[in-house]
Write a protein that holds these residues in place. Structure first.
Motif, mmCIF file in Angstrom:
data_model
loop_
_atom_site.group_PDB
_atom_site.id
_atom_site.type_symbol
_atom_site.label_atom_id
_atom_site.label_comp_id
_atom_site.label_asym_id
_atom_site.label_seq_id
_atom_site.Cartn_x
_atom_site.Cartn_y
_atom_site.Cartn_z
ATOM 1 N N GLY A 6 12.251 -1.119 4.120
ATOM 2 C CA GLY A 6 12.234 -2.562 4.328
ATOM 3 C C GLY A 6 10.813 -3.068 4.223
ATOM 4 N N LEU A 7 10.673 -4.361 4.376
ATOM 5 C CA LEU A 7 9.341 -4.968 4.247
ATOM 6 C C LEU A 7 8.413 -4.437 5.323
ATOM 7 C CD1 LEU A 7 10.359 -8.656 3.486
ATOM 8 C CD2 LEU A 7 9.589 -6.907 1.879
ATOM 9 N N PRO A 8 7.160 -4.204 4.971
ATOM 10 C CA PRO A 8 6.196 -3.704 5.960
ATOM 11 C C PRO A 8 6.016 -4.694 7.103
ATOM 12 C CG PRO A 8 5.306 -3.564 3.732
ATOM 13 C CD PRO A 8 6.565 -4.353 3.644
ATOM 14 N N ASN A 9 5.699 -4.153 8.276
ATOM 15 C CA ASN A 9 5.411 -5.044 9.401
ATOM 16 C C ASN A 9 4.076 -5.740 9.152
ATOM 17 O OD1 ASN A 9 3.332 -3.264 10.173
ATOM 18 N ND2 ASN A 9 4.677 -2.138 11.529
ATOM 19 N N ALA A 10 3.775 -6.718 9.971
ATOM 20 C CA ALA A 10 2.589 -7.560 9.756
ATOM 21 C C ALA A 10 1.302 -6.737 9.668
ATOM 22 C CB ALA A 10 2.482 -8.603 10.865
ATOM 23 N N GLU A 11 1.175 -5.684 10.470
ATOM 24 C CA GLU A 11 -0.048 -4.878 10.475
ATOM 25 C C GLU A 11 -0.214 -4.073 9.190
ATOM 26 O OE1 GLU A 11 2.276 -4.365 13.232
ATOM 27 O OE2 GLU A 11 1.338 -6.160 14.056
ATOM 28 N N SER A 12 0.900 -3.782 8.516
ATOM 29 C CA SER A 12 0.853 -2.948 7.310
ATOM 30 C C SER A 12 0.831 -3.757 6.019
ATOM 31 C CB SER A 12 2.070 -2.016 7.283
ATOM 32 O OG SER A 12 2.042 -1.158 8.400
ATOM 33 N N ARG A 13 0.931 -5.065 6.125
ATOM 34 C CA ARG A 13 0.949 -5.898 4.916
ATOM 35 C C ARG A 13 -0.464 -6.083 4.385
ATOM 36 N NH1 ARG A 13 5.027 -10.312 7.480
ATOM 37 N NH2 ARG A 13 6.794 -8.914 7.548
ATOM 38 N N ALA A 14 -0.560 -6.056 3.068
ATOM 39 C CA ALA A 14 -1.850 -6.270 2.415
ATOM 40 C C ALA A 14 -1.562 -6.695 0.983
ATOM 41 C CB ALA A 14 -2.675 -4.989 2.428
ATOM 42 N N PRO A 15 -2.454 -7.461 0.378
ATOM 43 C CA PRO A 15 -2.261 -7.830 -1.029
ATOM 44 C C PRO A 15 -2.106 -6.572 -1.887
ATOM 45 C CG PRO A 15 -4.037 -9.103 -0.065
ATOM 46 C CD PRO A 15 -3.680 -8.041 0.937
ATOM 47 N N CYS A 16 -1.287 -6.681 -2.918
ATOM 48 C CA CYS A 16 -1.045 -5.526 -3.781
ATOM 49 C C CYS A 16 -0.605 -6.016 -5.153
ATOM 50 C CB CYS A 16 0.039 -4.623 -3.186
ATOM 51 S SG CYS A 16 1.660 -5.415 -3.059
ATOM 52 N N ALA A 17 -0.617 -5.100 -6.105
ATOM 53 C CA ALA A 17 -0.006 -5.339 -7.415
ATOM 54 C C ALA A 17 1.386 -4.731 -7.300
ATOM 55 C CB ALA A 17 -0.814 -4.661 -8.506
ATOM 56 N N LEU A 18 2.419 -5.552 -7.485
ATOM 57 C CA LEU A 18 3.789 -5.148 -7.191
ATOM 58 C C LEU A 18 4.673 -5.145 -8.427
ATOM 59 C CD1 LEU A 18 6.047 -4.654 -4.991
ATOM 60 C CD2 LEU A 18 6.354 -7.145 -5.008
ATOM 61 N N SER A 19 5.485 -4.122 -8.542
ATOM 62 C CA SER A 19 6.542 -4.076 -9.539
ATOM 63 C C SER A 19 7.857 -3.892 -8.791
ATOM 64 C CB SER A 19 6.319 -2.913 -10.509
ATOM 65 O OG SER A 19 7.322 -2.929 -11.506
ATOM 66 N N ILE A 20 8.886 -4.592 -9.246
ATOM 67 C CA ILE A 20 10.181 -4.551 -8.576
ATOM 68 C C ILE A 20 11.210 -3.986 -9.541
ATOM 69 C CG2 ILE A 20 11.988 -5.931 -7.467
ATOM 70 C CD1 ILE A 20 9.795 -8.038 -6.909
ATOM 71 N N GLY A 21 11.973 -3.004 -9.078
ATOM 72 C CA GLY A 21 13.023 -2.447 -9.915
ATOM 73 C C GLY A 21 13.668 -1.246 -9.270
ATOM 74 N N ASN A 22 14.656 -0.695 -9.934
ATOM 75 C CA ASN A 22 15.354 0.467 -9.376
ATOM 76 C C ASN A 22 14.614 1.769 -9.638
ATOM 77 O OD1 ASN A 22 17.740 -0.564 -8.039
ATOM 78 N ND2 ASN A 22 18.131 -1.455 -10.045
ATOM 79 N N PHE A 23 13.929 1.873 -10.746
ATOM 80 C CA PHE A 23 13.121 3.055 -11.072
ATOM 81 C C PHE A 23 13.911 4.343 -10.944
ATOM 82 C CE2 PHE A 23 10.036 -0.228 -10.225
ATOM 83 C CZ PHE A 23 9.141 -0.053 -11.251
ATOM 84 N N ASP A 24 15.168 4.322 -11.368
ATOM 85 C CA ASP A 24 15.991 5.518 -11.325
ATOM 86 C C ASP A 24 15.581 6.437 -12.467
ATOM 87 O OD1 ASP A 24 17.948 7.280 -10.525
ATOM 88 O OD2 ASP A 24 19.570 6.235 -11.555
ATOM 89 N N GLY A 25 15.093 7.606 -12.120
ATOM 90 C CA GLY A 25 14.676 8.567 -13.129
ATOM 91 C C GLY A 25 13.212 8.488 -13.498
ATOM 92 N N VAL A 26 12.549 7.360 -13.255
ATOM 93 C CA VAL A 26 11.144 7.142 -13.617
ATOM 94 C C VAL A 26 10.873 7.749 -15.002
ATOM 95 C CG1 VAL A 26 8.744 7.198 -12.831
ATOM 96 C CG2 VAL A 26 10.561 7.137 -11.147
#
Length: 118
Positions: A6-26
């Motif tokens: 799930g989404l990180p808690n407030a203490e663990s959140r930080a700006p990032c470069a994000l990709s969203i997907g299932n990534f099954d098999g990579v």
């Protein structure tokens, strides 16, 4: 690699470069995308992050429809997927539980709650 259920808690959140997907098999396409993600992150001095879903959204909707034959066959287990993402150099993985609440998010809610706040 840090893994969040799930989404990180407030203490663990930080700006990032994000990709969203299932990534099954990579597969090679995923690997190329993750390499571009790393380049973009490095240019901005950010960590890379991947958001993936458990279960697969199509699996969730197939189950709701009562027709599991419409669910995609998995190529890799979650454990194998996480190992492949680690091998690809991803810094953080968010495994979002795909359920009725998540599926009901409007596009604006997704952007504000997940991408901006999360």
């Amino acid at each position: 690699m840090k893994v969040f259920r799930g989404l990180p808690n407030a203490e663990s959140r930080a700006p990032c470069a994000l990709s969203i997907g299932n990534f099954d098999g990579v597969h090679r396409g995923h690997q190329a995308l993750l390499a571009r993600l790393r380049e973009a992150a490095d240019l901005r001095n950010l960590e890379t992050a991947v958001m993936t879903f458990e279960p697969h959204p199509r699996e969730y909707f197939a189950q709701r429809a009562g027709d599991l034959s419409r669910a995609p066959t998995r190529i890799a287990s979650l454990r194998d997927k996480l190992q492949s993402l680690a091998n690809a150099g991803v810094d953080r993985v968010i495994v979002e539980h795909f359920n009725a609440h998540f599926a009901a998010l409007t596009p604006d809610e997704f952007v504000s709650r997940v991408l901006v706040e999360g």
